[in-house]
Design a protein around this motif. Sequence first.
Motif, mmCIF file in Angstrom:
data_model
loop_
_atom_site.group_PDB
_atom_site.id
_atom_site.type_symbol
_atom_site.label_atom_id
_atom_site.label_comp_id
_atom_site.label_asym_id
_atom_site.label_seq_id
_atom_site.Cartn_x
_atom_site.Cartn_y
_atom_site.Cartn_z
ATOM 1 N N LYS A 87 0.411 2.401 -24.191
ATOM 2 C CA LYS A 87 1.626 2.898 -23.545
ATOM 3 C C LYS A 87 1.433 4.347 -23.133
ATOM 4 N N ILE A 88 1.823 4.649 -21.916
ATOM 5 C CA ILE A 88 1.710 6.004 -21.385
ATOM 6 C C ILE A 88 2.884 6.862 -21.855
ATOM 7 N N GLY A 89 4.052 6.231 -22.072
ATOM 8 C CA GLY A 89 5.227 6.981 -22.508
ATOM 9 C C GLY A 89 5.940 7.689 -21.373
ATOM 10 N N GLN A 90 5.716 7.248 -20.143
ATOM 11 C CA GLN A 90 6.330 7.853 -18.956
ATOM 12 C C GLN A 90 6.870 6.748 -18.066
ATOM 13 N N ARG A 91 7.924 7.062 -17.314
ATOM 14 C CA ARG A 91 8.491 6.108 -16.361
ATOM 15 C C ARG A 91 8.373 6.584 -14.923
ATOM 16 N N LEU A 92 8.067 7.831 -14.721
ATOM 17 C CA LEU A 92 7.950 8.392 -13.372
ATOM 18 C C LEU A 92 6.498 8.689 -13.058
ATOM 19 N N ALA A 93 6.111 8.450 -11.809
ATOM 20 C CA ALA A 93 4.724 8.715 -11.409
ATOM 21 C C ALA A 93 4.664 9.032 -9.925
ATOM 22 N N ARG A 94 3.602 9.700 -9.561
ATOM 23 C CA ARG A 94 3.318 9.997 -8.156
ATOM 24 C C ARG A 94 1.959 9.377 -7.836
ATOM 25 N N CYS A 138 0.833 -1.203 0.000
ATOM 26 C CA CYS A 138 0.000 0.000 0.000
ATOM 27 C C CYS A 138 0.865 1.250 0.000
ATOM 28 N N LEU A 139 0.505 2.182 -0.863
ATOM 29 C CA LEU A 139 1.232 3.437 -1.012
ATOM 30 C C LEU A 139 0.435 4.573 -0.388
ATOM 31 N N ARG A 140 1.143 5.545 0.165
ATOM 32 C CA ARG A 140 0.498 6.746 0.663
ATOM 33 C C ARG A 140 0.464 7.779 -0.456
ATOM 34 N N PRO A 141 -0.583 8.603 -0.512
ATOM 35 C CA PRO A 141 -0.610 9.662 -1.509
ATOM 36 C C PRO A 141 0.658 10.513 -1.430
ATOM 37 N N GLY A 142 1.257 10.759 -2.589
ATOM 38 C CA GLY A 142 2.498 11.515 -2.662
ATOM 39 C C GLY A 142 3.718 10.644 -2.862
ATOM 40 N N THR A 143 3.583 9.315 -2.727
ATOM 41 C CA THR A 143 4.705 8.409 -2.939
ATOM 42 C C THR A 143 5.139 8.484 -4.397
ATOM 43 N N GLU A 144 6.439 8.598 -4.623
ATOM 44 C CA GLU A 144 6.974 8.721 -5.978
ATOM 45 C C GLU A 144 7.605 7.409 -6.418
ATOM 46 N N LEU A 145 7.285 6.998 -7.655
ATOM 47 C CA LEU A 145 7.732 5.730 -8.220
ATOM 48 C C LEU A 145 8.485 5.942 -9.521
ATOM 49 N N ALA A 146 9.448 5.068 -9.778
ATOM 50 C CA ALA A 146 10.142 5.030 -11.063
ATOM 51 C C ALA A 146 9.956 3.630 -11.631
ATOM 52 N N PHE A 147 9.368 3.551 -12.806
ATOM 53 C CA PHE A 147 9.136 2.264 -13.460
ATOM 54 C C PHE A 147 10.356 1.869 -14.270
ATOM 55 N N GLU A 148 10.542 0.565 -14.404
ATOM 56 C CA GLU A 148 11.669 0.018 -15.154
ATOM 57 C C GLU A 148 11.572 0.389 -16.635
ATOM 58 N N HIS A 149 10.359 0.401 -17.178
ATOM 59 C CA HIS A 149 10.097 0.742 -18.587
ATOM 60 C C HIS A 149 8.916 1.704 -18.636
ATOM 61 N N ASP A 150 8.631 2.249 -19.815
ATOM 62 C CA ASP A 150 7.451 3.098 -19.959
ATOM 63 C C ASP A 150 6.213 2.341 -19.485
ATOM 64 N N VAL A 151 5.349 3.014 -18.744
ATOM 65 C CA VAL A 151 4.159 2.400 -18.164
ATOM 66 C C VAL A 151 3.165 2.029 -19.266
ATOM 67 N N GLU A 152 2.538 0.862 -19.094
ATOM 68 C CA GLU A 152 1.509 0.390 -20.030
ATOM 69 C C GLU A 152 0.229 0.096 -19.267
ATOM 70 N N CYS A 153 -0.900 0.386 -19.924
ATOM 71 C CA CYS A 153 -2.216 0.110 -19.356
ATOM 72 C C CYS A 153 -2.874 -1.016 -20.116
ATOM 73 N N GLU A 154 -3.750 -1.740 -19.417
ATOM 74 C CA GLU A 154 -4.556 -2.767 -20.068
ATOM 75 C C GLU A 154 -5.488 -2.065 -21.060
#
Length: 150
Positions: A70-77, A44-60
């Motif tokens: 593909k979202i085309g981004q690797r960083l997210a909050r 479980c993540l708290r709001p504001g937690t910052e993540l770095a994905f290994e590759h560009d993020v993909e959605c179902e």
Amino acid sequence: MCDYSLHHVASRPAAVGDTLVTTRFVNTPTGGFAARDNANVAVCLRPGTELAFEHDVECEPALGILPSRKIGQRLARFRQINVEQACVHHDALEFPDGKIVLVTRLREGQQATVLQMPAAARGEPVAVAASGGSEPAFETALERLLSRVG
């Protein structure tokens, strides 16, 4: 925090440096994050937690026959949306370009590293960066992670 539909799944809070994987949990249609070495426990993540994905993020895909988007981004909050509505998914990722995607829509098997936790509220323990010191700059944490990956 874990989405409302994961309350009956075993869970633990995220920590800086955790390597997470997107997954679907048994007996629930909800997707979320699990530790790479324990897919049965929701992280479980708290709001504001910052993540770095290994590759560009993909959605179902919206329809099961289309390819993943593909979202085309690797960083997210991590953040929560629609919190005033009780029985809808709240867990979401916000990307630097402003796109917001529900966590349950993420393609399974994507790996992400917890870069930074949000500042603690009064009375809560303060999260410390994996290096042992506090690193408030998102860019500094990202540069450190990318130097390990690249």
